[in-house]
Design an enzyme around this catalytic site. Sequence first.
Site, PDB file in Angstrom:
ATOM      1  N   SER A   1       0.828  -1.197   0.000  1.00  0.00           N
ATOM      2  CA  SER A   1       0.000   0.000   0.000  1.00  0.00           C
ATOM      3  C   SER A   1       0.866   1.252   0.000  1.00  0.00           C
ATOM      4  O   SER A   1       1.666   1.483   0.904  1.00  0.00           O
ATOM      5  CB  SER A   1      -0.911   0.007   1.225  1.00  0.00           C
TER       6      SER A   1
ATOM      7  N   HIS B   1      -1.208  -1.043  -4.290  1.00  0.00           N
ATOM      8  CA  HIS B   1      -2.487  -0.710  -3.658  1.00  0.00           C
ATOM      9  C   HIS B   1      -2.550   0.795  -3.407  1.00  0.00           C
ATOM     10  O   HIS B   1      -1.643   1.384  -2.814  1.00  0.00           O
ATOM     11  CB  HIS B   1      -2.601  -1.488  -2.344  1.00  0.00           C
TER      12      HIS B   1
ATOM     13  N   ASP C   1      -4.599   3.775  -1.773  1.00  0.00           N
ATOM     14  CA  ASP C   1      -5.614   4.099  -0.768  1.00  0.00           C
ATOM     15  C   ASP C   1      -6.073   5.546  -0.899  1.00  0.00           C
ATOM     16  O   ASP C   1      -5.322   6.468  -0.572  1.00  0.00           O
ATOM     17  CB  ASP C   1      -5.036   3.905   0.634  1.00  0.00           C
TER      18      ASP C   1
ATOM     19  N   MET D   1      -8.570   8.423   0.374  1.00  0.00           N
ATOM     20  CA  MET D   1      -9.410   8.766   1.538  1.00  0.00           C
ATOM     21  C   MET D   1      -9.871  10.212   1.431  1.00  0.00           C
ATOM     22  O   MET D   1      -9.082  11.093   1.085  1.00  0.00           O
ATOM     23  CB  MET D   1      -8.592   8.617   2.821  1.00  0.00           C
TER      24      MET D   1
ATOM     25  N   HIS E   1      -8.295   1.448  -3.986  1.00  0.00           N
ATOM     26  CA  HIS E   1      -9.206   1.260  -2.853  1.00  0.00           C
ATOM     27  C   HIS E   1      -9.802   2.615  -2.495  1.00  0.00           C
ATOM     28  O   HIS E   1      -9.139   3.449  -1.885  1.00  0.00           O
ATOM     29  CB  HIS E   1      -8.395   0.657  -1.681  1.00  0.00           C
TER      30      HIS E   1
ATOM     31  N   MET F   1     -11.869   4.860  -0.386  1.00  0.00           N
ATOM     32  CA  MET F   1     -12.541   5.049   0.913  1.00  0.00           C
ATOM     33  C   MET F   1     -13.170   6.432   0.887  1.00  0.00           C
ATOM     34  O   MET F   1     -12.747   7.356   1.586  1.00  0.00           O
ATOM     35  CB  MET F   1     -11.513   4.904   2.048  1.00  0.00           C
TER      36      MET F   1
ATOM     37  N   MET G   1     -11.721  -5.776   5.095  1.00  0.00           N
ATOM     38  CA  MET G   1     -10.901  -4.913   5.952  1.00  0.00           C
ATOM     39  C   MET G   1     -10.661  -5.640   7.275  1.00  0.00           C
ATOM     40  O   MET G   1     -11.607  -6.081   7.927  1.00  0.00           O
ATOM     41  CB  MET G   1     -11.617  -3.585   6.233  1.00  0.00           C
TER      42      MET G   1
ATOM     43  N   GLY H   1      -8.837   3.861   7.367  1.00  0.00           N
ATOM     44  CA  GLY H   1      -8.497   5.262   7.635  1.00  0.00           C
ATOM     45  C   GLY H   1      -7.018   5.484   7.887  1.00  0.00           C
ATOM     46  O   GLY H   1      -6.504   6.551   7.612  1.00  0.00           O
ATOM     47  N   PHE H   2      -6.355   4.474   8.404  1.00  0.00           N
ATOM     48  CA  PHE H   2      -4.960   4.668   8.790  1.00  0.00           C
ATOM     49  C   PHE H   2      -4.153   3.390   8.561  1.00  0.00           C
ATOM     50  O   PHE H   2      -4.677   2.294   8.727  1.00  0.00           O
ATOM     51  CB  PHE H   2      -4.862   5.042  10.280  1.00  0.00           C
ATOM     52  N   GLY H   3      -2.888   3.589   8.207  1.00  0.00           N
ATOM     53  CA  GLY H   3      -1.957   2.472   8.162  1.00  0.00           C
ATOM     54  C   GLY H   3      -1.458   2.178   9.570  1.00  0.00           C
ATOM     55  O   GLY H   3      -1.662   2.973  10.497  1.00  0.00           O
ATOM     56  N   GLY H   4      -0.835   1.035   9.727  1.00  0.00           N
ATOM     57  CA  GLY H   4      -0.147   0.731  10.976  1.00  0.00           C
ATOM     58  C   GLY H   4      -1.034   0.310  12.139  1.00  0.00           C
ATOM     59  O   GLY H   4      -0.601   0.332  13.286  1.00  0.00           O
TER      60      GLY H   4
ATOM     61  N   ASP I   1      -6.950  -6.515   3.944  1.00  0.00           N
ATOM     62  CA  ASP I   1      -6.286  -5.213   4.055  1.00  0.00           C
ATOM     63  C   ASP I   1      -6.350  -4.734   5.502  1.00  0.00           C
ATOM     64  O   ASP I   1      -7.432  -4.502   6.039  1.00  0.00           O
ATOM     65  CB  ASP I   1      -7.001  -4.225   3.125  1.00  0.00           C
ATOM     66  N   GLY I   2      -5.171  -4.569   6.095  1.00  0.00           N
ATOM     67  CA  GLY I   2      -5.091  -3.992   7.437  1.00  0.00           C
ATOM     68  C   GLY I   2      -4.370  -4.882   8.431  1.00  0.00           C
ATOM     69  O   GLY I   2      -4.812  -5.987   8.714  1.00  0.00           O
ATOM     70  N   GLY I   3      -3.234  -4.390   8.887  1.00  0.00           N
ATOM     71  CA  GLY I   3      -2.520  -5.106   9.945  1.00  0.00           C
ATOM     72  C   GLY I   3      -1.858  -6.399   9.510  1.00  0.00           C
ATOM     73  O   GLY I   3      -1.564  -7.258  10.346  1.00  0.00           O
TER      74      GLY I   3
ATOM     75  N   GLY J   1       0.869  -2.367   4.090  1.00  0.00           N
ATOM     76  CA  GLY J   1       1.444  -1.027   4.011  1.00  0.00           C
ATOM     77  C   GLY J   1       2.663  -0.888   4.887  1.00  0.00           C
ATOM     78  O   GLY J   1       3.807  -0.982   4.432  1.00  0.00           O
TER      79      GLY J   1
HETATM   80  C1  DX5 Z   1      -6.329   1.378   5.715  1.00  0.00           C
HETATM   81  C2  DX5 Z   1      -5.905   1.161   4.295  1.00  0.00           C
HETATM   82  C3  DX5 Z   1      -4.828   0.181   4.163  1.00  0.00           C
HETATM   83  C4  DX5 Z   1      -3.547   0.572   4.840  1.00  0.00           C
HETATM   84  C5  DX5 Z   1      -2.945  -0.693   5.356  1.00  0.00           C
HETATM   85  O1  DX5 Z   1      -7.470   2.125   5.763  1.00  0.00           O
HETATM   86  O2  DX5 Z   1      -6.987   0.696   3.514  1.00  0.00           O
HETATM   87  O3  DX5 Z   1      -4.584  -0.213   2.831  1.00  0.00           O
HETATM   88  O4  DX5 Z   1      -2.626   1.217   4.002  1.00  0.00           O
HETATM   89  O5  DX5 Z   1      -1.879  -0.383   6.164  1.00  0.00           O
HETATM   90  P1  DX5 Z   1      -1.233  -1.468   7.116  1.00  0.00           P
HETATM   91  O6  DX5 Z   1      -0.805  -2.626   6.275  1.00  0.00           O
HETATM   92  O7  DX5 Z   1      -0.111  -0.736   7.750  1.00  0.00           O
HETATM   93  O8  DX5 Z   1      -2.313  -1.870   8.111  1.00  0.00           O
HETATM   94 ZN    ZN Z   2      -6.471  -0.130   1.477  1.00  0.00          ZN
END
Ligand code: DX5
Ligand code: ZN
Length: 217
Positions: free
Chosen positions: A7, A32, A34, A36, A65, A67, A136, A141-144, A174-176, A196
């Site tokens: 991502s 990917h 993202d 937002m 993606h 959002m 999801m 909304g956020f990475g990490g 997607d996510g974590g 990501g």
């Molecule tokens: C979150 C995004 C993800 C994000 C994933 O809302 O849709 O694609 O970048 O980040 P990680 O892999 O760090 O959870």
């Molecule tokens: Zn995403």
Amino acid sequence: MKRLAPSLLSADFSRLKEQVDLIENAGAQLLHIDVMDGHFVPNISFGPVVMKSLLGKTKMPFDVHLMIENPDLYIKEFVTENTEFITVHAEACIHLHRTIQLIKSFGIKAGVALNPSTPLCVLDYVFEELDQVLLMSVNPGFGGQKFIPSALAKIEKLREMSESRNPNITIAIDGGITTKNVKAVVERGVTLVVAGSAVFNAANPTLAVKEFLQEML
Ligand code: DX5
Ligand code: ZN
């Protein structure tokens, strides 16, 4: 075939091309993207201008993606020669069937993303139309963020649903996702892994991509 889509959200935007080259050369199959809007999710990322700045600079297909609220207004902006998937959130679409048809009308594969709390049954009457379902495993909304474990049972249920109704559908998560938990999601049926922070914030992103691909075999 299972594919990895790092991502872009977690990349260093001040040297985007370098970061994209790094993961492409390491073997990542998709990018990917993202998007937002600060309404559907409580964060603003980037839009089509940034995505399009990479055209001609990478061979990786884009996994977009969205959002965003009212995605129908913006879908066209994300149609490029690199765009493989455009994915919208079921929660953001009042006329989901119409939105899916709109994506497909541009010759792009259509995906629907579901928040962690959204049940699979919202897809019951569009499932055969879809090319991708993006589960999801964090609240978008956020990475990490940390992986939400209830996603594991959801992947299994989605895989069962796809076996009888849409065997070629891409099951994305997607996510974590990290090199530690990616095996668990792939074993349950995921065919497209989004990651990501575990890629771009790794000490060595090239190595991280290679480890992911190894774990996904
Ligand atoms: C979150 C995004 C993800 C994000 C994933 O809302 O849709 O694609 O970048 O980040 P990680 O892999 O760090 O959870
Ligand atoms: Zn995403």
